[in-house]
Design a protein around this motif. Structure first.
Motif, PDB file in Angstrom:
ATOM      1  N   LEU A   1      39.943  63.615  43.972  1.00  0.00           N
ATOM      2  CA  LEU A   1      39.653  64.609  42.938  1.00  0.00           C
ATOM      3  C   LEU A   1      38.149  64.848  42.793  1.00  0.00           C
ATOM      4  N   GLY A   2      37.354  63.829  43.091  1.00  0.00           N
ATOM      5  CA  GLY A   2      35.905  63.941  42.973  1.00  0.00           C
ATOM      6  C   GLY A   2      35.198  64.236  44.285  1.00  0.00           C
ATOM      7  N   ARG A   3      35.950  64.564  45.316  1.00  0.00           N
ATOM      8  CA  ARG A   3      35.368  64.818  46.637  1.00  0.00           C
ATOM      9  C   ARG A   3      35.535  66.278  47.038  1.00  0.00           C
ATOM     10  N   THR A   4      34.612  66.737  47.877  1.00  0.00           N
ATOM     11  CA  THR A   4      34.761  68.076  48.448  1.00  0.00           C
ATOM     12  C   THR A   4      35.904  68.035  49.470  1.00  0.00           C
ATOM     13  N   ALA A   5      36.353  69.188  49.896  1.00  0.00           N
ATOM     14  CA  ALA A   5      37.462  69.265  50.859  1.00  0.00           C
ATOM     15  C   ALA A   5      37.140  68.495  52.140  1.00  0.00           C
ATOM     16  N   PRO A  19      36.347  60.645  56.986  1.00  0.00           N
ATOM     17  CA  PRO A  19      35.096  61.241  56.517  1.00  0.00           C
ATOM     18  C   PRO A  19      34.250  60.289  55.665  1.00  0.00           C
ATOM     19  N   LEU A  20      34.746  59.089  55.388  1.00  0.00           N
ATOM     20  CA  LEU A  20      34.012  58.163  54.527  1.00  0.00           C
ATOM     21  C   LEU A  20      32.848  57.499  55.247  1.00  0.00           C
ATOM     22  N   ASP A  21      31.723  57.422  54.553  1.00  0.00           N
ATOM     23  CA  ASP A  21      30.617  56.592  55.021  1.00  0.00           C
ATOM     24  C   ASP A  21      30.727  55.259  54.282  1.00  0.00           C
ATOM     25  N   SER A  22      29.786  54.366  54.495  1.00  0.00           N
ATOM     26  CA  SER A  22      29.851  53.035  53.884  1.00  0.00           C
ATOM     27  C   SER A  22      29.898  53.098  52.361  1.00  0.00           C
TER      28      SER A  22
END
Length: 99
Positions: free
Chosen positions: A19-23, A41-44
């Protein structure tokens, strides 16, 4: 704790975090989703945030689970690769009295 319930909590935490992330930053919210590594798409920093969200979700269920500790970081294969590996790790923690 049952494996299916662990999966439900993890997937729900992913949905909430999305909900708090861009597409482009959103994770697939499904039981086979990649969490960290090439297809994700996640970084550390994003992973740490997601782990905190998952820990909080378990806390709301009455289970204290610590995911980002020495045990997790020292494993040969990261338990954070995908939902199945994270589920197995949480299942191991909860069955060993870690929750």
């Amino acid at each position: 704790m049952e494996k299916q319930r662990i999966v439900e909590i993890v997937v729900r935490a992913i949905e909430t975090a999305n909900l708090g992330r861009t597409a482009e930053q959103q994770l697939e919210a499904k039981p086979t989703a990649a969490l960290f590594g090439a297809p994700s798409p996640l970084d550390s920093l994003g992973l740490v945030g997601l782990l905190i969200d998952i820990e909080e979700a378990f806390q709301l269920e009455g289970h204290s689970v610590v995911l980002s500790d020495e045990r997790a970081m020292s494993q040969r294969h990261s338990p954070f690769r995908d939902v199945p590996s994270l589920t197995a790790y949480i299942e191991k923690l909860t069955s060993a009295g870690g929750a």
